[in-house]
Design an enzyme around this catalytic site. Structure first.
Site, PDB file in Angstrom:
ATOM      1  N   CYS A  93       8.643  47.257   2.205  1.00 51.98           N
ATOM      2  CA  CYS A  93       9.209  46.180   1.400  1.00 51.98           C
ATOM      3  C   CYS A  93      10.506  46.643   0.759  1.00 51.98           C
ATOM      4  O   CYS A  93      10.592  47.764   0.276  1.00 51.98           O
ATOM      5  CB  CYS A  93       8.204  45.775   0.327  1.00 51.98           C
ATOM      6  SG  CYS A  93       8.794  44.446  -0.724  1.00 51.98           S
ATOM      7  N   HIS A 136       3.780  37.921   4.020  1.00 53.84           N
ATOM      8  CA  HIS A 136       4.320  38.890   3.059  1.00 53.84           C
ATOM      9  C   HIS A 136       5.232  38.184   2.043  1.00 53.84           C
ATOM     10  O   HIS A 136       5.136  38.418   0.840  1.00 53.84           O
ATOM     11  CB  HIS A 136       5.085  39.970   3.849  1.00 53.84           C
ATOM     12  CG  HIS A 136       5.730  41.038   3.023  1.00 53.84           C
ATOM     13  ND1 HIS A 136       5.358  42.369   3.088  1.00 53.84           N
ATOM     14  CD2 HIS A 136       6.754  40.993   2.136  1.00 53.84           C
ATOM     15  CE1 HIS A 136       6.118  43.078   2.259  1.00 53.84           C
ATOM     16  NE2 HIS A 136       6.973  42.268   1.667  1.00 53.84           N
ATOM     17  N   GLU A 137       6.111  37.309   2.547  1.00 54.58           N
ATOM     18  CA  GLU A 137       7.065  36.623   1.654  1.00 54.58           C
ATOM     19  C   GLU A 137       6.362  35.625   0.739  1.00 54.58           C
ATOM     20  O   GLU A 137       6.717  35.498  -0.437  1.00 54.58           O
ATOM     21  CB  GLU A 137       8.148  35.913   2.468  1.00 54.58           C
ATOM     22  CG  GLU A 137       9.016  36.841   3.314  1.00 54.58           C
ATOM     23  CD  GLU A 137       9.530  38.042   2.550  1.00 54.58           C
ATOM     24  OE1 GLU A 137      10.007  37.888   1.402  1.00 54.58           O
ATOM     25  OE2 GLU A 137       9.443  39.173   3.077  1.00 54.58           O
ATOM     26  N   HIS A 140       4.992  37.396  -2.137  1.00 58.93           N
ATOM     27  CA  HIS A 140       6.022  37.643  -3.155  1.00 58.93           C
ATOM     28  C   HIS A 140       6.162  36.452  -4.087  1.00 58.93           C
ATOM     29  O   HIS A 140       6.240  36.605  -5.304  1.00 58.93           O
ATOM     30  CB  HIS A 140       7.394  37.858  -2.489  1.00 58.93           C
ATOM     31  CG  HIS A 140       7.674  39.281  -2.115  1.00 58.93           C
ATOM     32  ND1 HIS A 140       7.614  40.318  -3.014  1.00 58.93           N
ATOM     33  CD2 HIS A 140       8.056  39.837  -0.937  1.00 58.93           C
ATOM     34  CE1 HIS A 140       7.929  41.458  -2.403  1.00 58.93           C
ATOM     35  NE2 HIS A 140       8.192  41.199  -1.135  1.00 58.93           N
TER      36      HIS A 140
END
Ligand code: ZN
Length: 168
Positions: A93, A136-137, A140
């Site tokens: 990341c 993954h995003e 976030h």
């Protein structure tokens, strides 16, 4: 356009759930342009979520292509279908600098819905890399960083190592 600094752990912006985008205006387009410029200026960057750049909105910019010529901007994205089948692949990341890579279990295939910069709604399926990237995003954008998936003991070791590296 501007290249924005990428915030790294333990910056509080990375823990802040993103606000839904409701206004699709020139200001939004400028923010998205800055996010893409930052993305393309950063080596080995697959994608960026807005809160990694201190922006409070639900935006992610991705370019899964090798030639970096397939920009994909997801606004207010949500996963609407996910495969039972999972994969376990090492991730890193931009907000966790220092060469930390850990395997994370992700759905192999997903279907997601998002809006583009003009507010139009789209649905898309993603497999493998793009699927993992979107998951993954979207983590976030709800304040989750991939290292949060480590078991408590490994996570503690990671934080110790990581904080030591940041202060060197
Ligand atoms: Zn990340």
């Amino acid at each position: 356009m501007a290249i924005l600094p990428i915030l790294s752990l333990p910056h509080p912006s990375l823990r802040r759930p993103a606000d839904h985008v409701t206004t699709f205006d020139d200001q939004l387009k400028k923010v998205v342009a800055d996010m893409f410029e930052t993305h393309y200026a950063t080596p080995n960057c697959g994608a960026l979520a807005a809160n990694q750049l201190g922006i409070p909105w639900h935006i992610t910019v991705i370019d899964p292509s090798e030639n970096k010529d397939e920009p994909l901007c997801l606004i207010n994205a949500e996963i609407i279908e996910k495969s039972e089948e999972t994969v376990n692949v090492k991730e890193g990341c931009m907000s966790v600098p220092g060469g930390f890579y850990y395997a994370v279990e992700r759905h192999k295939t997903i279907k997601f819905r998002y809006q583009d910069v003009d507010g139009h709604t789209h649905e898309q399926e993603a497999d493998d890399y793009l699927s993992r990237c979107v998951q993954h995003e979207l983590d976030h954008l709800r304040g989750v960083v991939f290292t949060d998936y480590l078991p408590p003991f490994r996570r503690k070791l990671f934080m110790q190592k990581y904080m030591r590296k940041q202060h060197r």
